[in-house]
Enzyme design. Structure first.
Site, PDB file in Angstrom:
ATOM      1  N   LYS A 483       0.841  -1.197   0.000  1.00  0.00           N
ATOM      2  CA  LYS A 483       0.000   0.000   0.000  1.00  0.00           C
ATOM      3  C   LYS A 483       0.879   1.251   0.000  1.00  0.00           C
ATOM      4  O   LYS A 483       2.063   1.174   0.347  1.00  0.00           O
ATOM      5  CB  LYS A 483      -0.893  -0.021   1.236  1.00  0.00           C
ATOM      6  CG  LYS A 483      -0.101  -0.040   2.530  1.00  0.00           C
ATOM      7  CD  LYS A 483      -0.986  -0.354   3.720  1.00  0.00           C
ATOM      8  CE  LYS A 483      -0.177  -0.241   4.996  1.00  0.00           C
ATOM      9  NZ  LYS A 483      -0.625  -1.128   6.046  1.00  0.00           N
ATOM     10  N   ARG A 582     -10.624   0.290  14.387  1.00  0.00           N
ATOM     11  CA  ARG A 582     -10.470   1.023  13.133  1.00  0.00           C
ATOM     12  C   ARG A 582     -11.580   0.526  12.216  1.00  0.00           C
ATOM     13  O   ARG A 582     -12.589   1.167  12.069  1.00  0.00           O
ATOM     14  CB  ARG A 582      -9.069   0.784  12.554  1.00  0.00           C
ATOM     15  CG  ARG A 582      -8.719   1.699  11.430  1.00  0.00           C
ATOM     16  CD  ARG A 582      -7.227   1.672  11.091  1.00  0.00           C
ATOM     17  NE  ARG A 582      -6.763   0.393  10.564  1.00  0.00           N
ATOM     18  CZ  ARG A 582      -5.522   0.189  10.132  1.00  0.00           C
ATOM     19  NH1 ARG A 582      -4.624   1.158  10.176  1.00  0.00           N
ATOM     20  NH2 ARG A 582      -5.170  -0.982   9.665  1.00  0.00           N
ATOM     21  N   TYR A 709      17.629  31.383   4.794  1.00  0.00           N
ATOM     22  CA  TYR A 709      16.499  32.286   5.064  1.00  0.00           C
ATOM     23  C   TYR A 709      16.455  32.698   6.529  1.00  0.00           C
ATOM     24  O   TYR A 709      16.775  31.901   7.418  1.00  0.00           O
ATOM     25  CB  TYR A 709      15.175  31.562   4.742  1.00  0.00           C
ATOM     26  CG  TYR A 709      14.881  31.471   3.269  1.00  0.00           C
ATOM     27  CD1 TYR A 709      14.777  32.614   2.480  1.00  0.00           C
ATOM     28  CD2 TYR A 709      14.678  30.228   2.674  1.00  0.00           C
ATOM     29  CE1 TYR A 709      14.490  32.515   1.126  1.00  0.00           C
ATOM     30  CE2 TYR A 709      14.382  30.118   1.326  1.00  0.00           C
ATOM     31  CZ  TYR A 709      14.294  31.266   0.559  1.00  0.00           C
ATOM     32  OH  TYR A 709      14.015  31.164  -0.765  1.00  0.00           O
ATOM     33  N   MET A 758      12.975  25.041   0.250  1.00  0.00           N
ATOM     34  CA  MET A 758      12.073  24.149  -0.472  1.00  0.00           C
ATOM     35  C   MET A 758      12.866  23.047  -1.195  1.00  0.00           C
ATOM     36  O   MET A 758      12.534  21.868  -1.106  1.00  0.00           O
ATOM     37  CB  MET A 758      11.234  24.937  -1.479  1.00  0.00           C
ATOM     38  CG  MET A 758      10.140  24.106  -2.115  1.00  0.00           C
ATOM     39  SD  MET A 758       9.187  25.019  -3.343  1.00  0.00           S
ATOM     40  CE  MET A 758       8.273  26.156  -2.344  1.00  0.00           C
TER      41      MET A 758
HETATM   42  C1  LIG Z   1       0.074  -1.982   6.704  1.00  0.00           C
HETATM   43  C2  LIG Z   1      -0.519  -3.191   7.206  1.00  0.00           C
HETATM   44  C3  LIG Z   1       0.263  -4.288   7.580  1.00  0.00           C
HETATM   45  C4  LIG Z   1       1.773  -4.267   7.596  1.00  0.00           C
HETATM   46  O1  LIG Z   1       2.236  -3.675   8.783  1.00  0.00           O
HETATM   47  P1  LIG Z   1       3.789  -3.596   9.117  1.00  0.00           P
HETATM   48  O2  LIG Z   1       3.832  -3.078  10.504  1.00  0.00           O
HETATM   49  O3  LIG Z   1       4.383  -2.667   8.157  1.00  0.00           O
HETATM   50  O4  LIG Z   1       4.310  -4.958   9.005  1.00  0.00           O
HETATM   51  C5  LIG Z   1      -0.365  -5.449   7.941  1.00  0.00           C
HETATM   52  N1  LIG Z   1      -1.722  -5.519   7.976  1.00  0.00           N
HETATM   53  C6  LIG Z   1      -2.499  -4.474   7.648  1.00  0.00           C
HETATM   54  C7  LIG Z   1      -3.978  -4.631   7.707  1.00  0.00           C
HETATM   55  C8  LIG Z   1      -1.938  -3.278   7.266  1.00  0.00           C
HETATM   56  O5  LIG Z   1      -2.717  -2.251   6.949  1.00  0.00           O
END
Ligand SMILES: *Cc1c(COP(=O)(O)O)cnc(C)c1O
Length: 815
Positions: A483, A582, A709, A758
């Site tokens: 992701k 969540r 700056y 920047m």
């Molecule tokens: C991002 C994510 C993981 C991975 O987590 P890490 O701590 O990076 O290993 C696993 N499960 C879900 C549902 C996630 O969103």
């Protein structure tokens, strides 16, 4: 090697089903890297971790007709089977026979550090003296060594093989297969010592390799090694080398500041220039000189050879090119081995069209007609769209190449022809001998010139995945979380690599990310963790699997499935809420959920939950409670569903801290990038990401003057200030300016001074000797590490990585 199936069976006591008269010249063990199926047998290697038998089908699909395996699979027709009792022992038996009948002059290298470098250096120095074979990469294990030995054929006079062990009793087996005439023992360090009781036990084990050697060349800086070898092998010719002057080969003290270093070789002195003077390089150079002397190479030649030695960099760079090309740059060296490696690298990309730039192969002793015939065969196997040959020699053989082929006298001529800059949407491999300077082509083909890069080491990702896998049961599946652009590293490149290495699942946050992967050719199952309402149709169209976390999502998604006309059970993943609060179904919803699922035409592919604090030892009790809820609620659903979906709950730190709760799958994220909250685990992981730039300018700022700056930095004595081209628009938080954060220059930390701009920032380089414009600056990794950098930013490594701006060029490194 070159044996008939019948001979192989006799040598190894195996059984043949099929044609006994076929000739076998190669044994392939990885069905993905079969260059040519002619005279090639595929061996399905079974280890305690993995079975190669599941790849038999793909080997047969590629055209292999001889399979070596512990089991026969009668469903495959027209295949000759060599049925063996134990695949690893088979390889070892065959390799032993082959080696013993080869009469090759051999060098066997063992030790803890420096084996691969020394092997490569020796090869570079010796291949023009004798036809030489070496083990590929670091093929040095119980399987790698036999496979290397099997590549010996009658055209070689000298063989250089690396021998590695990691556990007691391994060396005896390897020595039984391979007994080198010259034994070379490099530095013994603490690497791998974990499986040994003591340093002494480790040394005893390693030196078993020399049981039948005539000469032993060893690093005598370690007193224990020196004593052991003298005691056990008193009857053999022994030569010790090392930094200390008790060695027969060592460095003369009191060296002058000029370029040269003087080496004492017994009574003789040899002077040669060295650029790197770290202890490891010098020790390796001493070992190299000792072996070359032992092979009667004269001093002048040795000096010449060392002069032209390249640092061993076996890295292939893949770069985003202009016109949507991918450029793979391997302009470092060129021999058959490295050509094979590069072609193999190419196969991992799914671009349908590809082009090749290839130069003369320089410095090889063999007959050029045979050489280029072999080269053209390798190249023809790849179906290049166009081939560009540079150099007189290779141009003479242009008829051998089947693709559209053009020839050039030198690199400049190719540049001027403008052929290369017309290529679109291809993968372009640049492969050349050094003197042709084809790296110039890289400069014109590369998109966006930027000194600031994010370098991503794919091998390290694989290492980290394998490390986590080694903690799990062999059957446990793994989902890689890619992701957020794979945590900022590039979701396609990482996914492509992981797919190649048979990852079971990929996880993305949004449908768009999954769609992009599908469009680029990723076929691995993909779970969408947060399927947005507007994307359901696309999810179905692109064969993505949604996470379902509420009745609202279930109903709307199912509506979309029905509308789409999809007529099979659609795979979905049910998220169970266990304490993170969540997303997910809660306890009291399970009855209604199971009913709804049973009434709909869906298949629950998996049941899962997410741990909120797996990285926090102080929250173990809470985590166990989450795990308990998951166990209970998932069992309940399984009972109600009447079938058993995959279950998974662990993220990276879950894998290392709650291994026993792995269920059927785990979800790795930050762990594959080489980060762990636990320092013991961190030591086992390799760092993947390195954020680098170069110094644009260095100025001296006097007292009374100011930097940047708002005049935030006013040195209290004349200071040397370097400007580097990264700023907050690249993802460096502005709050780490004004001496909060540091960057690394020549492995020393330099404070960021003044306000971060920047696109630029300034650092104080007073403490850094020999610093100059153009020098590399490490924003992170190594020094400072990603963790330390996250510390400056008062955040976690995840946020640092995902904040790096897309304008920073990502470069992928792979052996
Ligand atoms: C991002 C994510 C993981 C991975 O987590 P890490 O701590 O990076 O290993 C696993 N499960 C879900 C549902 C996630 O969103």
């Amino acid at each position: 090697m070159n044996y008939t199936v019948k001979q192989i069976a006799e040598i190894t006591n195996a059984q043949v089903i099929g044609d006994k008269d076929l000739w076998i010249r190669n044994i392939a063990f990885d069905s993905r890297i079969i260059y040519s199926t002619k005279n090639t047998a595929f061996i399905a290697i079974n280890t305690h971790k993995n079975s190669g038998e599941k790849f038999i089908e793909s080997a047969i699909d590629r055209g292999i007709v001889v399979i070596i395996s512990e089991h026969q699979y009668p469903q495959f027709e027209n295949v000759t089977w060599i049925i063996v009792e134990n695949s690893v022992e088979f390889l070892q038996k065959l390799a032993k026979y082959h080696f013993e009948n080869s009469h090759l002059k051999s060098i066997g290298i063992t030790g803890s550090n420096g084996k691969t470098i020394l092997k490569e250096w020796l090869y570079q120095c010796l291949w023009s003296e004798f036809p030489t074979i070496k083990s590929p990469k670091s093929f040095n294990s119980q399987i790698g060594l036999p496979l290397s030995l099997l590549q010996i054929n009658t055209s070689y006079e000298l063989g250089i093989f690396e021998v590695g062990i990691s556990k007691p009793n391994e060396m005896e087996k390897l020595e039984n297969i391979f007994h080198p005439r010259i034994g070379l023992l490099t530095h013994i360090g603490t690497a791998h010592a974990a499986n040994f009781e003591s340093e002494e036990e480790l040394i005893d084990e390693k030196i078993l390799l020399f049981k039948h050697s005539e000469v032993i060349i060893y690093n005598g800086d370690n007193v224990l090694v020196d004593n052991k070898i003298k005691e056990i092998y008193s009857g053999k010719k022994l030569i010790s080398y090392g930094i200390k002057n008790n060695n027969q080969v060592c460095i003369k003290e009191g060296v002058s500041k000029d370029e040269n270093i003087t080496v004492i070789y017994f009574e003789e002195e040899i002077s040669f220039p060295v650029h790197q003077r770290d202890e490891a390089t010098l020790t390796n150079a001493l070992a190299l000189i000792t072996v070359l002397k032992e092979l009667n190479i004269d001093n002048q030649k040795i000096v010449e050879k060392i002069n032209s030695l390249k640092a061993v960099e076996m890295r292939l760079e893949s770069i985003e090119g202009i016109k949507n090309n991918i450029v793979i740059n391997d302009s470092f060296n060129l021999d058959l081995d490295s050509l094979k490696t590069a072609l193999q690298f190419l196969n991992e990309y799914k671009k349908s069209k590809k082009s090749l730039v290839l130069t003369d192969i320089v410095g090889v002793n063999s007959n050029s007609e045979e050489l280029y015939e072999e080269v053209s065969e390798l190249v023809n196997d790849q179906n290049f769209d166009s081939v560009f040959l540079i150099g007189d020699e290779i141009s003479n053989f242009s008829d051998l190449f089947k693709s559209k082929t053009s020839t050039f006298v030198n690199t400049q001529e190719l540049i001027e022809s403008k052929h290369l800059t017309e290529i679109e949407n291809q993968i372009i491999l640049l492969k050349g001998a050094r003197k042709f300077e084809i790296e110039k082509l890289k400069d014109i083909l590369e998109l966006r010139k930027h000194d600031t890069v994010l370098e991503i080491n794919l091998n390290a990702i694989l290492h980290n995945i394998n490390y986590h896998k080694s903690l799990l049961k062999p059957g446990t599946k793994m989902m890689a979380m890619v992701k957020a652009n794979a945590y900022g590293l590039g979701s396609y490149e990482i996914s492509e690599f992981l797919q190649h290495h048979h990852i079971d699942y990929l996880g993305v946050a949004y449908a768009d990310e999954g769609i992009e992967l599908r469009k680029k050719g990723i076929t691995t199952p993909i779970v969408v963790m947060n399927p947005e309402q507007h994307s359901y149709e696309a999810i179905i169209e692109y064969n993505l699997e949604p996470e379902i976390y509420s009745f609202r999502v279930l109903d709307l998604f199912y509506e979309a499935v029905q509308k789409s006309g999809y007529d099979k059970k659609y795979p979905i993943h049910i998220k169970i809420e266990t304490g993170m609060h969540r997303l997910g179904f809660k306890d009291f919803e399970l009855d209604e959920l199971s009913e709804a699922l049973n009434h709909k035409n869906v298949k629950v592919q998996s049941l899962f939950s997410h741990l909120s604090s797996s990285d926090m030892p102080e929250e173990r009790e809470f985590t166990f409670r989450q795990l308990e809820v998951f166990e209970k609620n998932s069992n309940y659903l399984i009972e109600k569903l009447g079938y058993t979906p995959i279950r998974h709950v662990l993220n990276s730190s879950g894998i290392t801290s709650y291994t026993e709760h792995q269920y059927d799958m785990v979800r790795i994220g930050i762990g594959m990038i080489g980060e762990s909250p636990c320092s013991e685990i961190q030591k086992q992981l390799q760092s993947v990401v390195s954020f680098k730039t170069v110094i644009s300018q260095i100025s001296t700022v006097d007292t009374g003057e100011s930097v940047g700056y708002s005049r935030k930095y006013k040195p209290d004595h004349a200071a040397r200030i370097a400007t580097i081209p990264v700023g907050y628009a690249d993802g460096i938080p502005r709050l780490i300016g004004n001496q909060v954060g540091n960057v690394g220059v020549n492995k020393i930390l330099a404070p960021i001074v003044g306000n971060i701009c920047m696109d630029m920032m300034m650092i104080n380089v007073d403490q850094i000797p020999y610093v100059k414009e153009g020098d590399t600056v490490t924003v992170f990794n190594a020094k400072p590490s990603l963790k330390e950098f996250a510390g400056y930013c008062k955040t976690i490594t995840y946020e640092v990585l995902t904040s790096i701006s897309p304008r920073v060029k990502r470069i992928y490194i792979k052996d």
